[in-house]
Design a protein around this motif. Structure first.
Motif, PDB file in Angstrom:
ATOM      1  N   ARG A  80       0.832  -1.200   0.000  1.00  0.00           N
ATOM      2  CA  ARG A  80       0.000   0.000   0.000  1.00  0.00           C
ATOM      3  C   ARG A  80       0.866   1.250   0.000  1.00  0.00           C
ATOM      4  O   ARG A  80       0.409   2.336  -0.302  1.00  0.00           O
ATOM      5  N   VAL A  84       2.663   1.552  -8.228  1.00  0.00           N
ATOM      6  CA  VAL A  84       3.334   0.994  -9.400  1.00  0.00           C
ATOM      7  C   VAL A  84       2.661   1.391 -10.708  1.00  0.00           C
ATOM      8  O   VAL A  84       1.450   1.348 -10.819  1.00  0.00           O
ATOM      9  N   PHE A  86       3.297  -0.121 -13.956  1.00  0.00           N
ATOM     10  CA  PHE A  86       4.080  -1.170 -14.600  1.00  0.00           C
ATOM     11  C   PHE A  86       3.763  -1.288 -16.083  1.00  0.00           C
ATOM     12  O   PHE A  86       2.650  -1.023 -16.511  1.00  0.00           O
ATOM     13  N   PHE A  89       1.137  -3.586 -16.312  1.00  0.00           N
ATOM     14  CA  PHE A  89       0.136  -3.330 -15.292  1.00  0.00           C
ATOM     15  C   PHE A  89      -0.912  -2.398 -15.877  1.00  0.00           C
ATOM     16  O   PHE A  89      -1.025  -1.247 -15.536  1.00  0.00           O
ATOM     17  N   ARG A  90      -1.676  -2.934 -16.819  1.00  0.00           N
ATOM     18  CA  ARG A  90      -2.649  -2.139 -17.568  1.00  0.00           C
ATOM     19  C   ARG A  90      -3.875  -1.781 -16.724  1.00  0.00           C
ATOM     20  O   ARG A  90      -4.135  -2.389 -15.694  1.00  0.00           O
ATOM     21  N   LEU A  91      -4.625  -0.831 -17.259  1.00  0.00           N
ATOM     22  CA  LEU A  91      -5.887  -0.460 -16.616  1.00  0.00           C
ATOM     23  C   LEU A  91      -6.880  -1.596 -16.779  1.00  0.00           C
ATOM     24  O   LEU A  91      -6.785  -2.372 -17.739  1.00  0.00           O
ATOM     25  N   LEU A  92      -7.835  -1.682 -15.882  1.00  0.00           N
ATOM     26  CA  LEU A  92      -8.870  -2.705 -16.023  1.00  0.00           C
ATOM     27  C   LEU A  92      -9.861  -2.217 -17.084  1.00  0.00           C
ATOM     28  O   LEU A  92     -10.487  -1.168 -16.917  1.00  0.00           O
ATOM     29  N   ASP A  94     -12.814  -3.013 -18.198  1.00  0.00           N
ATOM     30  CA  ASP A  94     -14.262  -2.827 -18.029  1.00  0.00           C
ATOM     31  C   ASP A  94     -14.633  -1.927 -16.852  1.00  0.00           C
ATOM     32  O   ASP A  94     -15.775  -1.909 -16.413  1.00  0.00           O
ATOM     33  N   LEU A  95     -13.636  -1.177 -16.375  1.00  0.00           N
ATOM     34  CA  LEU A  95     -13.932  -0.146 -15.386  1.00  0.00           C
ATOM     35  C   LEU A  95     -13.640   1.216 -16.017  1.00  0.00           C
ATOM     36  O   LEU A  95     -12.719   1.338 -16.812  1.00  0.00           O
ATOM     37  N   GLU A  99     -13.478   4.649 -11.917  1.00  0.00           N
ATOM     38  CA  GLU A  99     -13.574   3.354 -11.230  1.00  0.00           C
ATOM     39  C   GLU A  99     -12.204   2.686 -11.098  1.00  0.00           C
ATOM     40  O   GLU A  99     -11.923   2.021 -10.104  1.00  0.00           O
ATOM     41  N   PHE A 103     -10.843   1.732  -7.555  1.00  0.00           N
ATOM     42  CA  PHE A 103     -10.524   0.320  -7.335  1.00  0.00           C
ATOM     43  C   PHE A 103      -9.369   0.096  -6.353  1.00  0.00           C
ATOM     44  O   PHE A 103      -9.506  -0.658  -5.391  1.00  0.00           O
ATOM     45  N   VAL A 104      -8.238   0.787  -6.599  1.00  0.00           N
ATOM     46  CA  VAL A 104      -7.068   0.532  -5.747  1.00  0.00           C
ATOM     47  C   VAL A 104      -7.289   1.011  -4.321  1.00  0.00           C
ATOM     48  O   VAL A 104      -6.672   0.505  -3.380  1.00  0.00           O
ATOM     49  N   GLU A 106     -10.429   1.009  -2.913  1.00  0.00           N
ATOM     50  CA  GLU A 106     -11.441   0.095  -2.368  1.00  0.00           C
ATOM     51  C   GLU A 106     -10.815  -1.200  -1.863  1.00  0.00           C
ATOM     52  O   GLU A 106     -11.176  -1.687  -0.801  1.00  0.00           O
ATOM     53  N   VAL A 107      -9.885  -1.740  -2.652  1.00  0.00           N
ATOM     54  CA  VAL A 107      -9.343  -3.044  -2.250  1.00  0.00           C
ATOM     55  C   VAL A 107      -8.566  -2.975  -0.943  1.00  0.00           C
ATOM     56  O   VAL A 107      -8.348  -3.990  -0.302  1.00  0.00           O
ATOM     57  N   ILE A 108      -8.134  -1.777  -0.541  1.00  0.00           N
ATOM     58  CA  ILE A 108      -7.464  -1.714   0.760  1.00  0.00           C
ATOM     59  C   ILE A 108      -8.406  -1.170   1.821  1.00  0.00           C
ATOM     60  O   ILE A 108      -8.001  -0.860   2.932  1.00  0.00           O
TER      61      ILE A 108
ATOM     62  N   TYR B   6     -17.791  -3.090  -0.429  1.00  0.00           N
ATOM     63  CA  TYR B   6     -17.094  -3.405  -1.681  1.00  0.00           C
ATOM     64  C   TYR B   6     -17.170  -4.895  -1.972  1.00  0.00           C
ATOM     65  O   TYR B   6     -17.333  -5.314  -3.109  1.00  0.00           O
ATOM     66  N   PHE B 210      -9.836 -10.215   1.586  1.00  0.00           N
ATOM     67  CA  PHE B 210     -10.633  -9.287   0.783  1.00  0.00           C
ATOM     68  C   PHE B 210     -10.865  -9.859  -0.610  1.00  0.00           C
ATOM     69  O   PHE B 210     -11.958  -9.772  -1.162  1.00  0.00           O
TER      70      PHE B 210
END
Ligand SMILES: Nc1ncnc2c1ncn2[C@@H]1O[C@H](COP(=O)(O)OP(=O)(O)O)[C@@H](O)[C@H]1O
Ligand SMILES: [Mg+2]
Lengths: 231, 295
Positions: A80, A84, A86, A89-92, A94-95, A99, A103-104, A106-108, B6, B210
């Motif tokens: 965290r 990066v 990278f 390390f492409r963008l997602l 379908d977001l 978003e 995303f990054v 939200e996941v934390i 989420y 998660f």
């Protein structure tokens, strides 16, 4: 957080030596270019910092933790603190732009309101406000790269690693990206930029670390892309 | 709190993105749990049948059609200590009983010119275990033509019940294993479809739990929903089976209280939940562990 490599060798099976006996130290707040031809080990070096890889020999420390010995929940916390950008390390896809940046966070587990606030700040800073609801394929390469950078700094990391951030971009766009990275560095974030873009290295002079066939062959303050000996 | 929100949203995304697969998984688990539930109900009913028949203390001795014969047999029967009461059922009485049992169909009996039913002596024993001994004694009498008693039927039923029990264990194991396999694969496909996203989540510092939670919730939802729907199906088909059987085999004593379906249903739902949980956890955590292991 400082990054330290002490006698690091990384070997891939069966006998590909990607890095060999690397000693280096990058202090908090520094801006470093990692240069060298394709296959010289730049990406491998960055992936050792994020502990996607562990060294075959030697020790990598980030802050004061030895990445080999880190427990898995501590690894999540370490990451965290590392943003990066990278190569792969492409963008997602379908977001949307916002978003992707949400995303990054939200996941934390950043709370919903804070995510919205931070994403808006980042979009503002990157000049992407008006593109926030578009999907990656609907924006230009330079804009995609800016979103990727925005995503990497969304959690306010102390270290930002960028792998070929100007890879497929024209010089004007590359200039723009570099200025963005420099401004991120100016606010205290340590930056490591792996690149073989001679133009940007020579235009925005910073510390240069050169790799050749997995060996560190040059470490120079305010260096150029090529060492003086090569000229 | 944010984290939970989420994870719920991600679960919804998973379910809707692979909606076809989710649907198939539910259909499969409905079929499987229905099969399991049906065989459990079948076993419970045969057991119940055996129990009620076993508890029956009556021995029916059919006797030659003469008053002397009836009296001889009745007197002999009452002389045993283990016999509590004896009742003589004449051919006429037997016919009346049959009419009563048949209800509306009784008119058909009226068409018979001659009473075909033999008279009998109904012997009540004090304990079910005495029935066999008394029955053997009675059959040796020359006046007695045939002896029917519950123990004999119970023994035969017991054999069937034991066989059905064993068969349903096999059904249970095979069905649950296939439900588990289907769920496991559905989750695995979901995980592989988002391989990229998962490695990115881990790379930016998402915790393993998660990442895994939405998959586990997906598995639990699919398993539980499949089982719950099968209970609904079981409820209606058990009701239908009961009415059909009561009409065609009225003497069959079954578990008519449909509460039994709910009891079996609770077990099924619990099984669906556990199978969903275990399978999805195995599928997701294995992948995530591999993805987060460094080279
Ligand atoms: N996962 C891997 N497995 C095997 N070999 C690898 C792997 N990653 C990198 N390499 C090899 O290590 C060397 C250095 O690669 P890399 O670090 O990607 O160089 P650069 O980023 O400077 O182009 C190359 O020879 C590459 O083929
Ligand atoms: Mg590279």
């Amino acid at each position: 957080m400082e990054i330290r490599f002490a006698g690091v060798t990384k070997q891939f099976p069966p006998d590909i030596v990607a890095l060999q006996d690397i000693f280096l130290s990058i202090d908090k707040g520094e801006f470093v270019y990692l240069v060298g031809p394709t296959g010289s080990g730049k990406t491998t070096l960055l992936r050792l910092v994020t502990r996607e890889l562990v060294p075959t020999k030697g020790r990598v420390t980030v802050g004061d933790v030895n990445i080999r010995k880190i427990a898995s929940h501590n690894l999540a916390y370490l990451r965290r603190n590392i943003g990066v950008v990278f190569q792969d390390f492409r963008l997602l896809p379908d977001l949307t732009v916002h978003e992707n940046i949400d995303f990054v966070q939200e996941v934390i587990g950043v709370p919903f309101q804070s995510v919205q606030k931070r994403t808006n700040e980042v979009l503002d800073r990157l000049g992407l406000w008006r593109k926030r609801n578009l999907f990656p394929e609907q924006i230009s390469g330079g804009e995609q790269q800016r979103v990727a950078i925005g995503r990497a700094i969304a959690n306010s990391p102390s270290i930002l690693l960028a792998d070929e951030p100007t890879g497929n971009l024209d010089t004007d766009t590359a200039d723009e990206i570099l200025q963005l990275l420099l401004s991120i560095n100016a606010s205290g974030t340590t930056l490591v930029v792996a690149t073989h873009n001679q133009y940007i290295v020579d235009s925005y002079r910073q510390r240069v670390i050169e790799l050749r066939k997995g060996r560190l062959i040059r470490d120079e303050r305010k260096g150029r892309y090529r060492s003086d000996g090569d000229l | 709190m944010g984290t939970f929100r989420y994870m719920i949203r991600d679960t919804w995304r998973l379910l809707s993105r692979h909606s076809g697969l989710s649907f198939l998984t539910i259909v499969t688990s409905v079929a499987v749990f229905f099969l399991v539930g049906a065989s459990i109900l079948f076993v419970l009913n045969t057991r119940y049948l055996v129990e009620t028949v076993e508890g029956d203390l009556t021995i029916q001795a059919y006797v030659q059609n003469s008053e002397e014969a009836l009296e001889t047999v009745a007197r002999k029967a009452i002389s045993y200590d283990s016999v509590s009461s004896v009742k003589v059922v004449t051919a006429k009485e037997a016919l009346e009983r049959l009419k009563a049992r048949l209800g509306k169909l009784a008119e058909a009996v009226a068409l018979l010119e001659e009473n075909p039913l033999p008279p009998s002596v109904e012997v009540q024993v004090k304990k079910a275990s005495f029935a066999t001994v008394i029955a053997r004694e009675l059959i040796t009498m020359p006046e007695v033509e045939e002896v029917v008693y519950a123990g004999d039927i119970a023994e035969r039923l017991q054999k069937i019940s034991r066989f059905v029990s064993r068969l349903s264990m096999v059904v249970l194991v095979v069905s649950l294993a296939s439900a588990a396999l289907v769920l496991f694969n559905t989750i695995r496909i979901g995980v592989y479809a988002r391989k990229d996203e998962i490695s990115k989540m881990l790379l930016v510092g998402a915790s393993r739990s998660f990442v895994i939670f939405p998959y586990v919730l997906q598995g639990v939802l699919l398993g539980t929903l499949g089982a719950a729907l099968s209970v609904l199906l079981l409820w209606f088909s058990y009701g239908m089976a009961l009415t059909t059987l009561e009409r065609s085999l009225p003497f069959l004593r079954l578990l008519t209280d449909r509460l039994i379906v709910l009891r079996v249903g609770a077990v099924l739902v619990l099984a669906g939940l556990s199978v969903g949980w275990i399978c999805s956890w195995l599928a997701a955590s294995r992948f995530v562990r591999r993805a987060s292991r460094s080279m």
